[in-house]
Design an enzyme around this catalytic site. Structure first.
Site, PDB file in Angstrom:
ATOM      1  N   ARG A 275     -12.072   6.370  -3.470  1.00  0.00           N
ATOM      2  CA  ARG A 275     -11.249   5.373  -2.817  1.00  0.00           C
ATOM      3  C   ARG A 275     -11.667   3.983  -3.268  1.00  0.00           C
ATOM      4  NH1 ARG A 275      -7.612   6.392   1.113  1.00  0.00           N
ATOM      5  NH2 ARG A 275      -7.031   4.492   2.193  1.00  0.00           N
TER       6      ARG A 275
ATOM      7  N   CYS B 201       0.810  -1.217   0.000  1.00  0.00           N
ATOM      8  CA  CYS B 201       0.000   0.000   0.000  1.00  0.00           C
ATOM      9  C   CYS B 201       0.848   1.274   0.000  1.00  0.00           C
ATOM     10  CB  CYS B 201      -0.970  -0.040   1.179  1.00  0.00           C
ATOM     11  SG  CYS B 201      -2.372   1.060   0.954  1.00  0.00           S
TER      12      CYS B 201
ATOM     13  N   HIS C 161      -3.882  -5.714   1.599  1.00  0.00           N
ATOM     14  CA  HIS C 161      -3.810  -6.006   3.025  1.00  0.00           C
ATOM     15  C   HIS C 161      -4.472  -7.361   3.216  1.00  0.00           C
ATOM     16  CE1 HIS C 161      -2.665  -1.864   3.738  1.00  0.00           C
ATOM     17  NE2 HIS C 161      -3.689  -1.465   3.006  1.00  0.00           N
TER      18      HIS C 161
END
Lengths: 472, 240
Positions: free
Chosen positions: B126, B92, B191
């Site tokens: 997002r 990330c 993640h």
């Protein structure tokens, strides 16, 4: 007279009635959702309606407990209180609570509204309803995919607080630098509560992984005493930001399997005093919840002795460490939703005597947080240090495999791990295990079905029907 | 003995990414391979050349800025180590930082470390959700699962991605690619954390680290029943 408002309220009341009739769901959000769809600015009609004002609680953990504790204190004083006891704390839940108590013209016959408001919903709710007091409990990482990161959450709450009328008062947790900062940044009148820094408490508290940086200058905070997560006695050597002196402070905090004790000091100039406090729930974090409610109650003119007495009679809402009895086994049910709360639940499990069967149910619906990565920030490693305390870990819920995987990598022996996605069978396995006690931990949407099954099989040690949580 | 460098664990502690370091460590020690981890925080001295595996996670914007400032003072040593085959996993924010720049919505370019030739620009929305990738590791196709949560869109300029997206968005939601690979560097937005439920990738990374050190890269087979169930559960849920 606003026709749209009346139609919205009629629709919501009808939804409440139908949900009660069908016995499905408990309708703590749906009626509000229906009404808001018809009348989006519905909440503004409730502004100013509670005679003595609106008190909101926001923050990451402890909102439901804190808000319910304050509502109890005020009700015991004889006030009429409207509250969202069931923990439905988004705009829909707040609307449902208000509609439920109001007439079809949005009239409320109450002295106070005591509302728990989700930190992400706080800016939205306060656009319409202006609280006279705001309690902020703490800021931990929680359900990141819904909220964005912690910094964003805190700054949104800060913005919203800045938009409140000048006379609104803040009741802040002095031990959390992310909360204590809000006073200086809003310039609002503040009453601080906290726990006196004590090395004994610090040594029994679990771990920390929260960033410990000064909210003002970014310097690394230095801790004299450290309680849990970023809570403690902190100061910033770079810019001088330091834990403010609390007005209400707890000392000599001790917690056992049945409850938590402390001595409370009032340091404020107006009303110095010392009171013993006992709350029938476990965990140091519950002292913070009680302190917030106590502090706010005093600021509303409640006598300290009476506030303390109400707290002694507190009964927890669903999942906030509820107790059941199955045969001669004690069964606890705990809601878990973020690393800090989960670590505290693990500390409580380790404090139990006798071998336990543990069931952990993890779901990843919207209300649970779709990203369950945070399970890897929970210190399950502490469980692996005491394998003799545990008989079996039964992993359940939509993400049962991931939970088992986490425990495996924490070092829990594989032979202690089991996966059972079906709640009914998982609860059975936990209750009928060879352990002497049972600990059940569940995320939000797993909590209600598990609680229901448990309620049929085991005897509730504490029960209040109006306290039931809902996922509708 | 393998040595792992966990960069800025105090700062970049979001999203459970420490599980990646845990997975690397456990899967080494279950095989009797000796392994140690050193946590390196802001300003700590670090010799990248001494390490076998470097892990960089992501953080919030503020933490990201602190990490970028600190890493910039060490970029030459890091570049040399990467060129010498240091095994790196960057997730990330750590991923974005290794590229050339991040372009803000205002068009301002915040320079990255420039270790790899890619760039990131702010997206309008997002990107959040579960992901399944198909990756080729040691000549074998495998499905990787994880959870993405990023505001930036990354474009890797024709370099090799970590995998192609079967479910989710990946680097930018446009070209069907996720992550990037360069020498022994693995970058990803995923993640979850990534390594525990993708044991094939973890073992591949361990093998690369062993090989670079001149040890045999042949790994003992482990009982991966739970790992595979966790992986398969997401694959089944998202692809069926």
């Amino acid at each position: 007279m606003n026709l749209r408002l009346i139609i919205a309220l009629v629709a919501a009341k009808l939804a409440m009635y139908l949900s009660k009739l069908s016995g499905r769901g408990r309708g703590s959000s749906l009626p509000g959702m229906v009404a808001l769809r018809i009348c989006p600015d519905l909440l503004k009609y409730y502004q100013g309606r509670p005679r003595n004002g609106v008190i909101m609680t926001t923050g990451t953990n402890g909102k439901t407990t804190t808000s319910n504790m304050l509502a109890d204190i005020l009700e015991n004083e004889g006030y009429r209180v409207v509250t969202n006891r069931e923990g439905a704390n988004l705009i829909t839940g707040v609307a449902t609570a208000l509609i439920k108590a109001s007439t079809l013209t949005a009239r409320l016959n109450c002295d106070y509204a005591v509302l728990e408001v989700d930190e992400a919903a706080f800016p939205i709710v306060t656009r319409w309803i202006k609280p006279s007091r705001v309690m902020v409990t703490n800021f931990f990482r929680d359900q990141l995919d819904r909220y964005g990161e912690l910094d964003t959450t805190v700054s949104k709450v800060l913005d919203a607080l800045n938009k409140l009328p000048g006379e609104a008062k803040l009741i802040l947790n002095v031990d959390d630098p992310l909360v204590a900062r809000l006073s200086r940044e809003t310039g609002k009148a503040t009453i601080y509560y906290g726990v006196r820094p004590d090395a004994v408490l610090s040594s029994i508290a679990a771990y920390s992984r929260e960033s410990k940086f000064c909210p003002f200058c970014g310097g690394t905070l230095v801790y004299n005493i450290y309680l849990y997560s970023q809570l403690g006695d902190y100061k910033c050597p770079k810019c001088g930001f330091v834990r403010p002196q609390p007005d209400i402070e707890a000392e000599d905090v001790t917690s056992d399997a049945v409850g938590t004790k402390a001595i409370i000091y009032d340091h404020s100039s107006s009303s110095r005093g010392v009171w013993p406090l006992y709350i029938p729930v476990q965990g140091i974090y519950n002292i913070y919840n009680a302190l917030a409610a106590f502090t706010t109650a005093l600021s509303l003119g409640v006598m300290p002795e009476k506030a303390a007495l109400s707290l002694t009679a507190y009964t927890p809402a669903t999942g906030r460490m509820e107790s059941f009895r199955y045969g001669n086994k004690q069964v606890t049910l705990t809601l878990v939703k973020n690393p800090t709360g989960f670590n505290q639940a693990l500390t409580a499990l380790l404090a139990q005597k006798g071998r336990q069967d543990i069931m952990i149910a993890i779901n990843d619906n919207d209300a649970d947080g779709r990203d369950i990565s945070w399970l890897w920030d929970v210190d399950f490693e502490v469980l692996a240090q005491y394998p003799e305390q545990f008989n079996r870990f039964i992993c359940s819920g939509q993400r049962a495999e991931e939970m088992a995987l986490r425990l495996k990598y924490a070092g829990v022996p594989i032979m202690l791990l089991a996966m059972e996605k079906d709640y009914q069978r998982a609860v059975n396995a936990a209750l009928q295990g060879e352990g002497a006690a049972v600990g059940i931990l569940a995320t939000y949407t797993a909590l209600w079905p598990v609680e229901k099954i448990l309620g049929q099989k085991a005897e509730r040690v504490s029960y209040r029907a109006d306290r039931m949580s809902s996922i509708s | 003995m393998l040595t792992v460098c966990h960069l800025y664990p105090d700062l970049l502690n979001l999203y459970g990414d420490r599980g990646n370091v845990l997975a690397f460590m456990r899967r080494c020690s279950w095989r009797g391979l000796s392994v140690q981890v050193r946590e390196v925080n802001l300003g700590d001295p670090v010799e990248f050349a001494d390490y076998d595996f470097l892990f960089i996670g992501g953080g919030s914007d503020r933490e990201q800025a602190l990490m970028a400032a600190d890493l910039k003072t060490r970029v030459d040593a890091l570049r040399m180590a990467v060129d010498n085959g240091l095994v790196v996993l960057a997730i990330c924010g750590g991923y974005q930082l290794l590229g050339r720049y991040y372009r803000t919505p205002q068009g301002h370019e915040i320079p990255g470390l420039g270790l790899l030739d890619f760039y990131t620009e702010a997206g309008d929305k997002r990107i959040i959700g579960n992901v399944v990738l198909e990756a080729e590791l040691a000549g074998k196709k495998t499905k990787l699962v994880g959870f993405e949560n990023h505001g930036g869109k990354t474009f890797i300029n024709g370099q090799k991605p970590l995998g192609s997206v079967l479910y989710g968005h990946g680097n930018n939601g446009q070209d069907g690619q996720e992550g990037v690979r360069y020498k022994n560097v693995f970058c990803s937005y995923l993640h979850g954390p990534l390594l525990p439920k993708n044991p094939v990738l973890t073992d591949y990374i361990i093998a690369l680290a062993l090989e670079r050190k001149g040890y045999s890269s042949k790994l003992n087979v482990l009982d991966d029943e739970i790992e595979n169930l966790a992986n398969q559960a997401m694959v089944d849920r998202l692809l069926s």
